[in-house]
Design a protein around this motif. Structure first.
Motif, PDB file in Angstrom:
ATOM      1  N   ARG A   1     -34.142 -11.751  14.716  1.00  0.00           N
ATOM      2  CA  ARG A   1     -33.651 -10.818  13.705  1.00  0.00           C
ATOM      3  C   ARG A   1     -33.710 -11.471  12.326  1.00  0.00           C
ATOM      4  O   ARG A   1     -33.697 -12.690  12.201  1.00  0.00           O
TER       5      ARG A   1
ATOM      6  N   GLU B   1     -25.065   2.513  10.768  1.00  0.00           N
ATOM      7  CA  GLU B   1     -26.312   2.747  11.491  1.00  0.00           C
ATOM      8  C   GLU B   1     -27.463   2.478  10.522  1.00  0.00           C
ATOM      9  O   GLU B   1     -27.462   3.014   9.414  1.00  0.00           O
TER      10      GLU B   1
ATOM     11  N   THR C   1     -33.772   4.455   9.950  1.00  0.00           N
ATOM     12  CA  THR C   1     -35.043   4.054  10.539  1.00  0.00           C
ATOM     13  C   THR C   1     -36.127   5.072  10.204  1.00  0.00           C
ATOM     14  O   THR C   1     -35.846   6.228   9.932  1.00  0.00           O
TER      15      THR C   1
ATOM     16  N   HIS D   1     -37.104  -0.500  10.256  1.00  0.00           N
ATOM     17  CA  HIS D   1     -36.160  -0.560   9.141  1.00  0.00           C
ATOM     18  C   HIS D   1     -36.691  -1.637   8.207  1.00  0.00           C
ATOM     19  O   HIS D   1     -36.941  -2.761   8.646  1.00  0.00           O
TER      20      HIS D   1
ATOM     21  N   SER E   1     -29.087  -1.940  16.234  1.00  0.00           N
ATOM     22  CA  SER E   1     -29.664  -1.169  15.129  1.00  0.00           C
ATOM     23  C   SER E   1     -28.616  -0.788  14.085  1.00  0.00           C
ATOM     24  O   SER E   1     -28.681   0.275  13.484  1.00  0.00           O
TER      25      SER E   1
ATOM     26  N   ILE F   1     -37.428  -2.162  14.843  1.00  0.00           N
ATOM     27  CA  ILE F   1     -36.138  -2.516  15.436  1.00  0.00           C
ATOM     28  C   ILE F   1     -35.982  -1.959  16.840  1.00  0.00           C
ATOM     29  O   ILE F   1     -35.194  -2.434  17.612  1.00  0.00           O
ATOM     30  N   LYS F   2     -36.751  -0.926  17.153  1.00  0.00           N
ATOM     31  CA  LYS F   2     -36.734  -0.475  18.553  1.00  0.00           C
ATOM     32  C   LYS F   2     -37.964   0.390  18.804  1.00  0.00           C
ATOM     33  O   LYS F   2     -38.599   0.873  17.865  1.00  0.00           O
TER      34      LYS F   2
END
Ligand SMILES: [Zn+2]
Length: 438
Positions: free
Chosen positions: A119, A159, A162, A223, A141, A228-229
């Motif tokens: 990260r 949050e 994204t 992001h 996230s 990030i996912k």
């Protein structure tokens, strides 16, 4: 003209096998295809962006100045394995006792002590090292921000915003499937989905060969330009010399539940998974055998999967728990799941049940229901799995299992154009990969 070319290639693709494309064809194909990739892919989703091609634009470089300058600086660094917060802050030029004290005591800021490898941590500081801002994106996230105020610091957690992208990857298997997915930087979660989608058709341990090709189109969320996912797979394909297998995600209009289908509308969902435990082998099949504990010949009415204590056990189909108990039956800790009345499955000798499960709990296919163990009448840890039809144990290996339902006829008119488009796009990606690999 280019679009016509694509259309022509796409409509031909279904009928030609790559073998028949001559080399001279490929020379024409390579440059055209590469410039067209973005076109072919953009249609997988209306609001999605393409991340495949990097565009480089010349920009005017400002003159570098090493002269004394009081403006704050942003530093950015990636968390390393075994990193501590103070080591990371050091690398970011943060030298600020008040900030350190704040992070130690503030309930939100404290969560910065749980750093995750890979990260990014970003800090804005004065030249002196005084902290002005600190941004960190955690593994849920969420973005943790620390900001200097007039009277100290403030921490917030939100949050992370994204952006959704569509990522396309194609590869040729050179050694193993897993080596290829690693080489292409395909995230593990996407690889796992690929295996789930095709597990009814492809044996991922032995069935793939050198030279087989695959493509995958999946959702990615970023992001500040950092992934990030990943989301779900939208389309995928495997092909060898003889056949091509394709899958696409489809959600009927007005529904929230999508599933994977072949372009001709057959569901890829298996009614029952073959394996209730990942990466294990059958150590004893459905047969007459000499029982190691009872010392007599008996019918073994299930399948034993060799697995060590603690291995996750998954339900092989959607259903409802009809029994969850530990009794003197010899099964030890065991769960029985009823699937639509006629079928049921039983999982025995578990070391633990998934907390919260009880009789009547609804279970999804692939859901972890507990862990492998050695409870009951056993000589060592393994999963004993039974498959029953109307309460009678049968051999699931020999059984032709029911398949899931195809697309309902009322959705076909909606489904077909999407399927055709996906089929063409996948064929297109395969040709690029083929040209690249040769
Ligand atoms: Zn057994």
């Amino acid at each position: 003209m280019i679009q016509d070319f694509v259309k022509r290639i796409s409509t031909r693709s279904a009928s030609i096998t790559p073998r028949f494309i001559s080399r001279s064809w490929l020379i024409v194909l390579i440059p055209s295809c590469i410039t067209l990739t973005a076109y072919g892919v953009a249609e997988f989703g209306p609001k999605e962006e393409i991340r495949l091609n990097t565009q480089t634009e010349p920009i005017a470089t400002p003159p570098l100045s090493f002269a004394q300058n009081d403006s704050p600086i942003w530093h950015e660094d990636v968390i390393r394995a075994g990193d501590t917060l103070s080591a990371a802050l050091n690398r970011l030029n943060v030298d600020d006792k008040d900030a350190a004290q704040f992070i130690k005591t503030d309930p939100i800021a404290k969560s910065l002590y749980e750093l995750h490898t890979g990260r990014t941590l970003r800090a804005k500081t004065e030249r002196s090292g005084a902290l002005l801002e600190l941004h960190y994106l955690n593994n849920k996230s969420q973005e943790i921000k620390i900001t200097r105020q007039k009277d100290g610091f403030k921490a917030s957690i939100d949050e992370a915003t994204t952006q959704q992208h569509t990522v396309v990857k194609s590869g040729t298997i050179n050694s193993s499937f897993y080596a290829s997915t690693d080489q292409l930087n395909i995230p593990d979660d996407v690889t796992k989905q690929l295996i789930d989608i095709f597990s009814g058709q492809i044996d991922f341990h032995r069935g793939l060969q050198k030279g087989d090709r695959f493509s995958v189109v999946y959702e990615s969320f970023t992001h500040d330009g950092i992934e990030i996912k990943t989301g779900k797979i939208l389309a995928a394909e495997f092909s060898d010399k003889n056949k091509t297998l394709q899958a696409l995600w489809y959600t009927p209009p007005g529904s929230t539940e999508g599933a994977y289908y072949t372009p001709d509308g057959h569901s890829l969902k298996q009614s029952f998974l073959k394996n209730p435990v990942e990466f294990s082998r059958i150590s004893s099949g459905f047969k007459l055998r000499f029982h190691p504990v009872l010392k007599s010949w008996r019918q073994h009415k299930g399948i034993d999967f060799a697995a060590s204590t603690g291995t996750k056990i998954m339900s092989t189909a959607d259903g409802v728990i009809s029994k969850i108990t530990e009794d003197n039956s010899g099964y030890g800790k065991h769960i029985e799941i009823n699937h639509d009345g006629k079928y049921s499955t039983l999982y025995a000798h578990m070391s633990a049940f998934t907390p919260g499960l009880r009789q009547g709990s609804k279970i999804k296919q692939g859901e972890v229901i507990g862990l492998v163990g050695a409870t009951g009448r056993v000589t060592g840890p393994h999963l004993h799995y039974e498959f029953k039809i109307n309460g009678q144990q049968v051999d699931p290996v020999a059984l032709k299992l029911p398949t899931a339902k195809p697309i309902e006829s009322r959705y076909l008119a909606h489904f077909q154009p999407i399927a055709t488009q996906t089929r063409n796009q996948l064929a297109f990606l395969q040709r690029i990969e083929q040209a690249r690999a040769e």
